[in-house]
Structures are given as C-alpha cells and as structure tokens.
Design a protein around this motif. Structure first.
Motif, PDB file in Angstrom:
ATOM      1  N   TYR A  13      11.947 -27.425 161.579  1.00 59.68           N
ATOM      2  CA  TYR A  13      11.398 -26.789 162.239  1.00 59.68           C
ATOM      3  C   TYR A  13      10.405 -26.913 162.320  1.00 59.68           C
ATOM      4  O   TYR A  13       9.813 -27.247 163.724  1.00 59.68           O
ATOM      5  N   GLY A  14       9.335 -27.974 161.246  1.00 61.98           N
ATOM      6  CA  GLY A  14       8.091 -28.285 161.237  1.00 61.98           C
ATOM      7  C   GLY A  14       7.706 -29.333 162.115  1.00 61.98           C
ATOM      8  O   GLY A  14       6.996 -29.399 162.806  1.00 61.98           O
ATOM      9  N   LEU A  19       7.095 -32.404 167.654  1.00 69.95           N
ATOM     10  CA  LEU A  19       6.779 -33.121 168.244  1.00 69.95           C
ATOM     11  C   LEU A  19       6.410 -31.819 169.696  1.00 69.95           C
ATOM     12  O   LEU A  19       6.458 -32.400 170.520  1.00 69.95           O
ATOM     13  N   GLY A  20       7.244 -30.915 169.670  1.00 72.09           N
ATOM     14  CA  GLY A  20       7.243 -29.991 170.864  1.00 72.09           C
ATOM     15  C   GLY A  20       5.986 -29.720 171.374  1.00 72.09           C
ATOM     16  O   GLY A  20       5.776 -30.339 172.937  1.00 72.09           O
ATOM     17  N   SER A  87      -2.762 -26.160 163.811  1.00 66.77           N
ATOM     18  CA  SER A  87      -2.776 -25.516 162.435  1.00 66.77           C
ATOM     19  C   SER A  87      -3.508 -24.504 162.133  1.00 66.77           C
ATOM     20  O   SER A  87      -3.574 -23.798 161.443  1.00 66.77           O
ATOM     21  N   VAL A  88      -3.906 -23.570 163.870  1.00 64.54           N
ATOM     22  CA  VAL A  88      -3.827 -22.338 163.285  1.00 64.54           C
ATOM     23  C   VAL A  88      -2.746 -21.620 163.781  1.00 64.54           C
ATOM     24  O   VAL A  88      -1.778 -20.519 163.621  1.00 64.54           O
ATOM     25  N   VAL A  89      -1.911 -22.450 165.087  1.00 62.33           N
ATOM     26  CA  VAL A  89      -0.919 -21.574 166.229  1.00 62.33           C
ATOM     27  C   VAL A  89      -0.005 -20.997 164.848  1.00 62.33           C
ATOM     28  O   VAL A  89       1.273 -20.059 164.963  1.00 62.33           O
ATOM     29  N   ALA A  90       0.491 -22.358 164.418  1.00 61.65           N
ATOM     30  CA  ALA A  90       1.611 -22.077 163.678  1.00 61.65           C
ATOM     31  C   ALA A  90       2.027 -21.298 161.933  1.00 61.65           C
ATOM     32  O   ALA A  90       2.828 -20.853 162.276  1.00 61.65           O
ATOM     33  N   THR A 260       3.821 -28.494 160.026  1.00 61.11           N
ATOM     34  CA  THR A 260       3.280 -28.902 161.410  1.00 61.11           C
ATOM     35  C   THR A 260       1.601 -29.013 160.661  1.00 61.11           C
ATOM     36  O   THR A 260       1.169 -29.803 162.240  1.00 61.11           O
ATOM     37  N   VAL A 261       1.115 -28.456 160.302  1.00 59.18           N
ATOM     38  CA  VAL A 261      -0.474 -28.688 159.975  1.00 59.18           C
ATOM     39  C   VAL A 261      -0.921 -29.830 159.402  1.00 59.18           C
ATOM     40  O   VAL A 261      -1.247 -30.619 159.869  1.00 59.18           O
TER      41      VAL A 261
END
Length: 293
Positions: A13-14, A19-20, A87-90, A260-261
């Motif tokens: 998922y990360g 990538l998305g 780094s905030v949204v995820a 992700t971050v």
C-alpha cells in the motif's frame, strides 16, 4: 502469519500510494485511476481464476460494496495528495482507516488489552495534530466563505474522509468469507472501477475536462504498477484478516504511511511543522501500542 501478511500489505500500500500520488501530481486524480484500477482488476481476475475458490453471490456482493467504498476513498485520497504533502495525507488517512475496524472488532467480541485502547486514543489525537496546517490570518465576508470551502477540500480533511472509506473497505472484506478464494477482491476491484466510471460520467455530463493525460511512458508504467501493488495489498490484507483478528490486521496494515512518508522525503524533500512532527510521533506510539497489544 497475520503479522507477515498485514505488514506485507502495508509495504505494498505504501509504495502504491506514493506512485499513484506522484502520477496524480503530474496529471489528475481520475487520469491516474483510469490507469491504476483496470490494471489491478486484470491482475486479480487472472489470479482468482488460477487459485480457485467458490464463486458465491454473497462474497462477490460484499466485495463489490467494499470496492465502492474503497474507490471513493481512493478518489478522496488522491485528491488529498494533490492538495497536501504526502507526509501529512498518508498518516491521516491510515489512522482514520484503522479506527473503524478496531471499533467493529471490539463490538464483534474481539478483546483488546488496555494498551490497545490507549493506542487507539493516541491515534485519534495524532490525526488532529498532523492535520494542523499553517493559518493565513483572519478573513471576513467572501474571503471567509472561500476559506471554509478550502478547508472542506483541504488535504487533511480529504485524507480523513478517504481513511473512513478505507476503514469500511477493511470491515467489509473481513465479512466476505474465507472459502471464496480471491473472488471478493475481484468484486472489490469491480466496485472501485464502477466508482471511477461514475466519476468520469459526472465529469462528462458537466462538460469538464479530465485534465492533462499521464505524461510519458515512465509515469504510465508507474501508474500501472501502482494499480497492481494496490491490488496485491488488498489480497494480502484479505488473507491477514481471515487469519486473525480484524483489529490487528487492519492496524498493522495501516502502518503503510511509514513507507509513503519515507519515499516522499527522499523524492520531494517534504518538511513538516513542529506540531505535525509531534503528531507523527504520537501516531507511531499509538500504532505501536495497538500492535503490541
């Protein structure tokens, strides 16, 4: 086995979200999803045909409903990525998505240790801290109205909405049954594709442009890879949820923002405000307590 599967889902998922989000920044949310979702559907359909399992109406229907929620969450999530730093949204999306499955698990009879309850409360606090963005001073009249509209469409709030949708997705997949192979995931991807198609129809009826296409073969390839990884993560979570407790599988899977971050910091050198850093620290503590419990 639950931990391995759920952490594998978190990793997939990360990377998929990074990538998305990268593709959406260069194009638009719907353009990215047009590439991601069908690719994932093809992969899981072929996998389901080879792995077998009973094709039942109820598991497929539950998967489809979960896909509708997950698809709505994806659109909200990519929109959030276009409006705020990864780094905030995820983390906001992940923590919001973790709370609902934990609550459903408790209501369903899953017994949580006291440390887990404390961890969930810390996660809620973390959502508020990470969502705090720099203010722009006082506003009045039309400016204030515009500010409220921007707030409702801001990255953190859109991320929280997407997380809630993902939480519903997690719960529904748990209920889809474990004797149907990967067919609930096929139903889920079909549901997600339905949401994307509906969004495209609305755009067409309103006469709105979809925006620039995904530029270049490299970004197109990243979009396809994102869809494949997202589907793979769905499969891993599905297996984890049926190996053990819903709350444990969902919370471990929700660790994906760490990936992700990390990727966002490497690629975009994103920086956080002090309060947001505190929020991320609280989030780590909360998730750690839930995991340890």
């Amino acid at each position: 086995m639950v931990m391995v599967l759920a952490l594998g889902a978190a990793l997939a998922y990360g990377v998929a979200d990074f990538l998305g989000g990268a593709v959406a920044r260069k194009s638009t949310v719907l353009r990215a999803l047009i590439c991601c979702v069908p690719a994932g559907l093809v992969v899981v359909l072929v996998s389901a045909l080879f792995t077998g399992g009973r094709i039942g109406a109820a598991p497929m229907a539950l998967g489809f409903l979960g896909g509708l929620s997950g698809g709505t969450g994806l659109i909200a999530f990519y929109r959030a990525l276009a409006r705020g730093p990864m780094s905030v949204v995820a983390p906001v999306s992940a923590l919001a998505g973790a709370v609902l499955p934990v609550a459903v698990g408790v209501v369903g009879g899953e017994r949580l240790e006291r440390s887990v309850v404390v961890g969930v409360l810390l996660c809620l606090v973390a959502i508020g801290l990470v969502s705090m963005e720099a203010g722009t001073g006082g506003e009045s009249g039309d400016a204030a109205v515009g500010g409220r509209r921007r707030l409702l469409d801001s990255g953190p709030l859109m991320a929280a909405a997407s997380g809630t949708c993902f939480g519903v997705f997690f719960v529904v997949l748990k209920e889809a049954g474990d004797d149907s192979g990967l067919w609930p995931i096929v139903g889920a991807r079909a549901g997600t594709l339905t949401v994307v198609a509906a969004a495209l129809l609305v755009m067409a009826l309103r006469g709105r442009d979809l925006g620039p296409p995904v530029p270049g073969r490299t970004l197109l390839g990243l979009a396809l890879l994102s869809g494949i990884l997202d589907t793979g993560a769905n499969v891993l979570y599905f297996l984890a949820a049926h190996e053990g407790m819903l709350s444990l599988a969902a919370v471990l899977t929700s660790l994906y923002p760490a990936i992700t971050v990390l990727l966002a910091r490497i690629a975009y050198s994103e920086r956080l405000r002090t309060v947001q850093r505190v929020g991320l620290a609280v989030a780590v503590a909360g998730v750690a307590l839930v995991t340890a419990g």
